[in-house]
Design a protein around this motif. Structure first.
Motif, PDB file in Angstrom:
ATOM      1  N   GLY A  92       0.781  -1.234   0.000  1.00 16.88           N
ATOM      2  CA  GLY A  92       0.000   0.000   0.000  1.00 16.88           C
ATOM      3  C   GLY A  92       0.804   1.271   0.000  1.00 16.88           C
ATOM      4  O   GLY A  92       0.233   2.360  -0.100  1.00 16.88           O
ATOM      5  N   ALA A  93       2.120   1.178   0.107  1.00 17.13           N
ATOM      6  CA  ALA A  93       2.952   2.379   0.122  1.00 17.13           C
ATOM      7  C   ALA A  93       3.083   2.947  -1.288  1.00 17.13           C
ATOM      8  O   ALA A  93       3.193   2.204  -2.263  1.00 17.13           O
ATOM      9  CB  ALA A  93       4.332   2.049   0.685  1.00 17.13           C
ATOM     10  N   ASP A  94       3.081   4.246  -1.394  1.00 20.02           N
ATOM     11  CA  ASP A  94       3.186   4.945  -2.671  1.00 20.02           C
ATOM     12  C   ASP A  94       4.504   4.581  -3.355  1.00 20.02           C
ATOM     13  O   ASP A  94       5.583   4.775  -2.789  1.00 20.02           O
ATOM     14  CB  ASP A  94       3.112   6.442  -2.409  1.00 20.02           C
ATOM     15  CG  ASP A  94       3.065   7.277  -3.676  1.00 20.02           C
ATOM     16  OD1 ASP A  94       3.878   7.020  -4.588  1.00 20.02           O
ATOM     17  OD2 ASP A  94       2.238   8.188  -3.746  1.00 20.02           O
ATOM     18  N   ARG A  95       4.425   4.072  -4.581  1.00 20.18           N
ATOM     19  CA  ARG A  95       5.632   3.637  -5.280  1.00 20.18           C
ATOM     20  C   ARG A  95       6.623   4.769  -5.495  1.00 20.18           C
ATOM     21  O   ARG A  95       7.844   4.548  -5.472  1.00 20.18           O
ATOM     22  CB  ARG A  95       5.274   2.998  -6.619  1.00 20.18           C
ATOM     23  CG  ARG A  95       4.730   3.962  -7.668  1.00 20.18           C
ATOM     24  CD  ARG A  95       4.429   3.254  -8.974  1.00 20.18           C
ATOM     25  NE  ARG A  95       3.368   2.270  -8.814  1.00 20.18           N
ATOM     26  CZ  ARG A  95       3.173   1.255  -9.661  1.00 20.18           C
ATOM     27  NH1 ARG A  95       3.947   1.103 -10.722  1.00 20.18           N
ATOM     28  NH2 ARG A  95       2.201   0.421  -9.454  1.00 20.18           N
ATOM     29  N   ARG A 205       4.540  -0.818   7.762  1.00 19.46           N
ATOM     30  CA  ARG A 205       4.531  -1.194   9.180  1.00 19.46           C
ATOM     31  C   ARG A 205       4.733   0.006  10.096  1.00 19.46           C
ATOM     32  O   ARG A 205       4.498  -0.087  11.303  1.00 19.46           O
ATOM     33  CB  ARG A 205       5.582  -2.264   9.431  1.00 19.46           C
ATOM     34  CG  ARG A 205       5.231  -3.596   8.764  1.00 19.46           C
ATOM     35  CD  ARG A 205       6.222  -4.684   9.087  1.00 19.46           C
ATOM     36  NE  ARG A 205       6.316  -4.914  10.517  1.00 19.46           N
ATOM     37  CZ  ARG A 205       7.206  -5.748  11.075  1.00 19.46           C
ATOM     38  NH1 ARG A 205       8.065  -6.403  10.300  1.00 19.46           N
ATOM     39  NH2 ARG A 205       7.255  -5.914  12.377  1.00 19.46           N
ATOM     40  N   SER A 206       5.149   1.125   9.510  1.00 23.97           N
ATOM     41  CA  SER A 206       5.291   2.358  10.295  1.00 23.97           C
ATOM     42  C   SER A 206       4.010   3.185  10.294  1.00 23.97           C
ATOM     43  O   SER A 206       3.964   4.259  10.892  1.00 23.97           O
ATOM     44  CB  SER A 206       6.450   3.192   9.751  1.00 23.97           C
ATOM     45  OG  SER A 206       7.683   2.492   9.869  1.00 23.97           O
ATOM     46  N   GLY A 207       2.970   2.690   9.595  1.00 20.03           N
ATOM     47  CA  GLY A 207       1.672   3.352   9.640  1.00 20.03           C
ATOM     48  C   GLY A 207       1.253   4.068   8.378  1.00 20.03           C
ATOM     49  O   GLY A 207       0.332   4.878   8.412  1.00 20.03           O
ATOM     50  N   TRP A 208       1.908   3.760   7.246  1.00 22.81           N
ATOM     51  CA  TRP A 208       1.538   4.433   5.999  1.00 22.81           C
ATOM     52  C   TRP A 208       0.067   4.196   5.673  1.00 22.81           C
ATOM     53  O   TRP A 208      -0.417   3.062   5.732  1.00 22.81           O
ATOM     54  CB  TRP A 208       2.397   3.930   4.839  1.00 22.81           C
ATOM     55  CG  TRP A 208       2.169   4.698   3.572  1.00 22.81           C
ATOM     56  CD1 TRP A 208       1.247   4.430   2.606  1.00 22.81           C
ATOM     57  CD2 TRP A 208       2.853   5.876   3.154  1.00 22.81           C
ATOM     58  NE1 TRP A 208       1.319   5.374   1.600  1.00 22.81           N
ATOM     59  CE2 TRP A 208       2.301   6.278   1.910  1.00 22.81           C
ATOM     60  CE3 TRP A 208       3.889   6.644   3.696  1.00 22.81           C
ATOM     61  CZ2 TRP A 208       2.743   7.396   1.212  1.00 22.81           C
ATOM     62  CZ3 TRP A 208       4.333   7.756   3.007  1.00 22.81           C
ATOM     63  CH2 TRP A 208       3.763   8.121   1.774  1.00 22.81           C
ATOM     64  N   GLN A 209      -0.641   5.270   5.327  1.00 26.50           N
ATOM     65  CA  GLN A 209      -2.057   5.181   4.977  1.00 26.50           C
ATOM     66  C   GLN A 209      -2.205   5.184   3.461  1.00 26.50           C
ATOM     67  O   GLN A 209      -1.854   6.162   2.793  1.00 26.50           O
ATOM     68  CB  GLN A 209      -2.828   6.348   5.592  1.00 26.50           C
ATOM     69  CG  GLN A 209      -2.805   6.352   7.114  1.00 26.50           C
ATOM     70  CD  GLN A 209      -3.581   7.508   7.705  1.00 26.50           C
ATOM     71  OE1 GLN A 209      -4.610   7.930   7.159  1.00 26.50           O
ATOM     72  NE2 GLN A 209      -3.115   8.032   8.831  1.00 26.50           N
ATOM     73  N   ARG A 210      -2.713   4.084   2.951  1.00 26.01           N
ATOM     74  CA  ARG A 210      -2.857   3.909   1.512  1.00 26.01           C
ATOM     75  C   ARG A 210      -3.730   5.027   0.926  1.00 26.01           C
ATOM     76  O   ARG A 210      -4.803   5.329   1.438  1.00 26.01           O
ATOM     77  CB  ARG A 210      -3.494   2.552   1.222  1.00 26.01           C
ATOM     78  CG  ARG A 210      -3.557   2.177  -0.255  1.00 26.01           C
ATOM     79  CD  ARG A 210      -4.387   0.911  -0.438  1.00 26.01           C
ATOM     80  NE  ARG A 210      -3.774  -0.262   0.174  1.00 26.01           N
ATOM     81  CZ  ARG A 210      -3.048  -1.164  -0.485  1.00 26.01           C
ATOM     82  NH1 ARG A 210      -2.852  -1.018  -1.791  1.00 26.01           N
ATOM     83  NH2 ARG A 210      -2.537  -2.207   0.150  1.00 26.01           N
ATOM     84  N   GLY A 211      -3.261   5.624  -0.154  1.00 27.86           N
ATOM     85  CA  GLY A 211      -4.035   6.636  -0.867  1.00 27.86           C
ATOM     86  C   GLY A 211      -3.956   8.042  -0.311  1.00 27.86           C
ATOM     87  O   GLY A 211      -4.484   8.978  -0.926  1.00 27.86           O
TER      88      GLY A 211
END
Length: 376
Positions: A92-95, A205-211
């Motif tokens: 889910g992390a921004d490429r 795992r550090s809490g990235w919010q998809r989108g």
């Protein structure tokens, strides 16, 4: 008694020895890895250098989001599109942010590490620098060697012990490194799929919010109240804040208003994902550079507002002195490392308003002078 610099024996205190045994690190591994150890004076000198401090923000960001790095990042995005599709779907992390971190940390894998990781970590542990952090990282590095993840002579990295293309500390290797190719090895040194997946896993795992974007440059309305620092995007819309690129603010979520060079420079609304990037390197300007490079790799435009030509940034010592002053005034300060969090920037806003300054949360030499802070 010989000085620390003159000593040529490993940092093997009783406490370190007990911890080594608890972690299953053999005496043979310890002795072989640290044979002939002598502290590296260059490492201690490097602890005093922080590239994000002192340098004008605009120059720092331009050096990070350079034309060559943008072009290389765009080419890598095409070359590894299939792998990035799979990684983005899984984590889910921004490429583009993943690519930006890869580009900054190791020049997309073309950078050559030159520091002996074991010697660097042993030097920092021996000097009790940020103890027990680096002592722990040394022990984890020894475990990595013992388990055969990499040969001793190939265990090169930064002066602080960061390893491989993602520049993971040894403890981060165990927490976040990924075997994305399925070959049984978490190869952050030579496998691009493992490198990219490991960075994405770190963010996820550090809490990235998809989108959710990391943030964006904004334009403020005339008469804006600079004491406003945070709120939901709906609140920012009501305040008349708009994106500099003409896009719409997100429909949900919160933003913090950041002035890296004060109100005379560009303004940004940053999100929770900005804070996730800061977990990679706890610096506002580093996170801003990562976000901007990611945007440019993805085809975005340069910042609209100009950076001030006169943009003195406080030194690390000055920021630490400011933190100590804030603490003495009753404001919450979690540590005294010179890294200003958003709560401290709000405290700075209060003080700036008190002294009749623009309350933009950006610390300046003028504010330090009003607070009676003297820094040589």
């Amino acid at each position: 008694m010989p000085s620390r610099a003159a000593r040529a024996s490993p940092p093997s205190s009783t406490r370190c020895g007990r911890t080594r045994k608890k972690r299953g690190i053999t005496r043979a591994t310890f002795d072989q890895a640290l044979a002939g150890f002598a502290p590296d004076a260059r490492v201690i000198a490097a602890t005093q250098r922080e590239p994000e401090y002192g340098k004008p923000v605009g120059l720092y960001i331009d050096s990070i989001a350079s034309k060559s790095r943008i072009a290389t990042g765009a080419a890598k995005a095409t070359q590894w599109a299939g792998v990035l599709d799979a990684i983005e779907q899984k984590y889910g992390a921004d490429r583009a942010v993943v690519l930006a971190l890869w580009g900054i940390e190791s020049s997309f894998g073309s950078g050559h590490d030159r520091w002996d990781v074991i010697r660097s970590l042993a030097t920092l542990a021996d000097a009790r620098y940020r103890d027990p952090y680096f002592r722990n990282e040394l022990l984890v590095a020894l475990k990595i060697l013992q388990e055969g993840h990499i040969a001793r002579e190939r265990m090169l990295g930064s002066w602080a012990g960061a390893m491989g293309q993602p520049q993971f500390m040894p403890s981060s290797f165990y927490q976040y490194a990924v075997d994305f190719t399925g070959d049984g090895r978490r190869d952050i040194w030579t496998s691009v799929p493992d490198v990219l997946a490991s960075i994405a896993n770190y963010l996820a795992r550090s809490g990235w919010q998809r989108g959710l974007p990391w943030g964006f440059e904004v334009v403020l309305p005339q008469g804006f109240d600079y004491r406003a620092s945070r709120g939901a995007f709906a609140d920012w819309t009501k305040r008349g804040v708009r994106r500099a690129d003409g896009g719409a603010l997100p429909g949900a979520g919160d933003g913090f208003l950041l002035f890296p060079s004060g109100a005379a420079g560009p303004a940004f609304l940053v999100t929770a994902n900005f804070n996730v990037i800061k977990l990679y390197n706890n610096s506002d300007v580093y996170a801003l550079a990562v976000g901007h490079l990611a945007d440019r790799i993805a085809g975005g435009a340069p910042f609209r507002a100009a950076w001030p030509k006169d943009d003195p940034q406080l030194s690390r010592d000055a920021r630490i002195a400011l933190q100590r002053k804030l603490a003495s005034l009753g404001y919450a300060v979690k540590d005294f490392a010179g890294r200003l969090d958003f709560d401290q920037r709000d405290a700075i806003r209060e003080l700036e308003a008190k002294y009749g300054m623009v309350p933009d949360g950006h610390p300046t030499p003028a504010l330090l002078a009003r607070l009676g802070i003297e820094v040589r």
